[in-house]
Scaffold this active site. Sequence first.
Site, PDB file in Angstrom:
ATOM      1  N   HIS A  85       1.236  -1.527  -0.103  1.00 60.31           N
ATOM      2  CA  HIS A  85       0.171  -0.450   0.043  1.00 60.31           C
ATOM      3  C   HIS A  85       0.703   1.200   0.015  1.00 60.31           C
ATOM      4  CE1 HIS A  85      -3.877  -1.787   2.141  1.00 60.31           C
ATOM      5  NE2 HIS A  85      -3.564  -2.474   0.552  1.00 60.31           N
ATOM      6  N   TYR A  95      -9.465   5.333   2.785  1.00 59.39           N
ATOM      7  CA  TYR A  95      -9.668   3.178   3.295  1.00 59.39           C
ATOM      8  C   TYR A  95     -12.005   4.159   3.450  1.00 59.39           C
ATOM      9  CZ  TYR A  95      -5.397   0.874   4.155  1.00 59.39           C
ATOM     10  OH  TYR A  95      -4.571   0.560   3.946  1.00 59.39           O
ATOM     11  N   GLU A 137       0.384   1.740   8.646  1.00 55.30           N
ATOM     12  CA  GLU A 137       0.703   2.616   7.713  1.00 55.30           C
ATOM     13  C   GLU A 137       1.187   4.440   7.637  1.00 55.30           C
ATOM     14  OE1 GLU A 137      -2.429   2.384   4.358  1.00 55.30           O
ATOM     15  OE2 GLU A 137      -1.865   0.095   4.492  1.00 55.30           O
TER      16      GLU A 137
HETATM   17  C1  HEM Z   1      -3.159  -4.421  -2.771  1.00 57.34           C
HETATM   18  C2  HEM Z   1      -5.558  -5.657   1.120  1.00 57.34           C
HETATM   19  C3  HEM Z   1      -7.644  -1.097   1.930  1.00 57.34           C
HETATM   20  C4  HEM Z   1      -5.547  -0.238  -3.208  1.00 57.34           C
HETATM   21  C5  HEM Z   1      -3.785  -4.902  -1.519  1.00 57.34           C
HETATM   22  C6  HEM Z   1      -3.734  -6.358  -0.966  1.00 57.34           C
HETATM   23  C7  HEM Z   1      -4.509  -7.001  -0.230  1.00 57.34           C
HETATM   24  C8  HEM Z   1      -5.043  -5.272   0.067  1.00 57.34           C
HETATM   25  C9  HEM Z   1      -4.937  -8.246   0.493  1.00 57.34           C
HETATM   26  C10 HEM Z   1      -2.581  -7.806  -1.959  1.00 57.34           C
HETATM   27  C11 HEM Z   1      -0.888  -7.347  -1.393  1.00 57.34           C
HETATM   28  C12 HEM Z   1      -0.269  -8.046  -2.125  1.00 57.34           C
HETATM   29  O1  HEM Z   1      -0.034  -8.129  -2.947  1.00 57.34           O
HETATM   30  O2  HEM Z   1       0.205  -8.964  -1.340  1.00 57.34           O
HETATM   31  C13 HEM Z   1      -6.389  -4.470   1.379  1.00 57.34           C
HETATM   32  C14 HEM Z   1      -7.330  -4.248   2.975  1.00 57.34           C
HETATM   33  C15 HEM Z   1      -8.059  -2.807   2.682  1.00 57.34           C
HETATM   34  C16 HEM Z   1      -8.071  -2.258   1.626  1.00 57.34           C
HETATM   35  C17 HEM Z   1      -8.408  -5.161   3.126  1.00 57.34           C
HETATM   36  C18 HEM Z   1      -8.775  -2.537   3.867  1.00 57.34           C
HETATM   37  C19 HEM Z   1      -9.086  -2.396   4.844  1.00 57.34           C
HETATM   38  C20 HEM Z   1      -7.044  -0.832  -0.089  1.00 57.34           C
HETATM   39  C21 HEM Z   1      -7.242   0.852   0.574  1.00 57.34           C
HETATM   40  C22 HEM Z   1      -6.580   1.743  -1.318  1.00 57.34           C
HETATM   41  C23 HEM Z   1      -5.589   0.214  -1.731  1.00 57.34           C
HETATM   42  C24 HEM Z   1      -7.736   2.186   0.693  1.00 57.34           C
HETATM   43  C25 HEM Z   1      -6.380   2.711  -2.651  1.00 57.34           C
HETATM   44  C26 HEM Z   1      -7.088   3.344  -2.467  1.00 57.34           C
HETATM   45  C27 HEM Z   1      -4.852  -1.402  -3.049  1.00 57.34           C
HETATM   46  C28 HEM Z   1      -3.919  -1.627  -4.163  1.00 57.34           C
HETATM   47  C29 HEM Z   1      -3.201  -2.726  -4.287  1.00 57.34           C
HETATM   48  C30 HEM Z   1      -3.237  -3.429  -2.458  1.00 57.34           C
HETATM   49  C31 HEM Z   1      -3.549  -0.354  -5.423  1.00 57.34           C
HETATM   50  C32 HEM Z   1      -2.391  -3.120  -5.134  1.00 57.34           C
HETATM   51  C33 HEM Z   1      -3.311  -4.285  -5.954  1.00 57.34           C
HETATM   52  C34 HEM Z   1      -2.858  -5.041  -6.817  1.00 57.34           C
HETATM   53  O3  HEM Z   1      -1.261  -5.423  -6.825  1.00 57.34           O
HETATM   54  O4  HEM Z   1      -3.503  -5.725  -7.975  1.00 57.34           O
HETATM   55  N1  HEM Z   1      -4.583  -4.615  -0.211  1.00 57.34           N
HETATM   56  N2  HEM Z   1      -6.581  -2.741   0.941  1.00 57.34           N
HETATM   57  N3  HEM Z   1      -6.228  -0.682  -0.484  1.00 57.34           N
HETATM   58  N4  HEM Z   1      -4.853  -2.373  -2.575  1.00 57.34           N
HETATM   59 FE1  HEM Z   1      -5.234  -2.678  -0.403  1.00 57.34          FE
END
Ligand code: HEM
Length: 146
Positions: A85, A95, A137
Amino acid sequence: GLDQRTVDIIKSTVPVLAEHGEAITKHFYQKMFKDHPELKNIFNQTHQKVGDQPRALADTVYAAAQHIDQLEKILPRVKEIAHKHRSLNVKPEHYPIVGEYLLIAIKDVLGENATDEIIEAWGEAYGLIADVFIQVEDGMYKETAR
Ligand code: HEM
């Protein structure tokens, strides 16, 4: 913390939601990007195509929700995700946006079973989970700025 009734509601609905991950994948990102095109920039930095996003986010929220009364257990996983992130410049203000669309998706999935009580419980649970991410973060950003 959450009251016991809320915890019970969360834990009993997690399996239903986890089973319907497809609906989340389909509608969640589509709706969110339509209303918040600015978020596309953040997601487009990755190799994933929009609309083709993995279920990682929703699945992680469900996994966290299963530990909603002992969130310290998810800290190691949160720290891993927080690095990603951070590298993508995800900010605290993102969020609530993600939460809003996740709740809409949850409502869609549960259909007529989505009572106000269930939706409120999930709103509270997401808020707690998001706070853990935001704090971890924030700690990382501060460390770098020092
Ligand atoms: C990637 C969970 C909130 C943007 C991820 C991943 C997880 C995750 C599990 C994959 C990590 C990996 O590749 O090992 C969550 C959870 C959230 C949250 C549980 C809320 C509680 C957000 C928010 C944003 C965001 C608020 C921004 C708008 C991203 C992006 C990726 C990512 C851009 C990379 C996506 C990819 O690799 O395709 N997140 N996230 N996330 N998250 Fe979150």
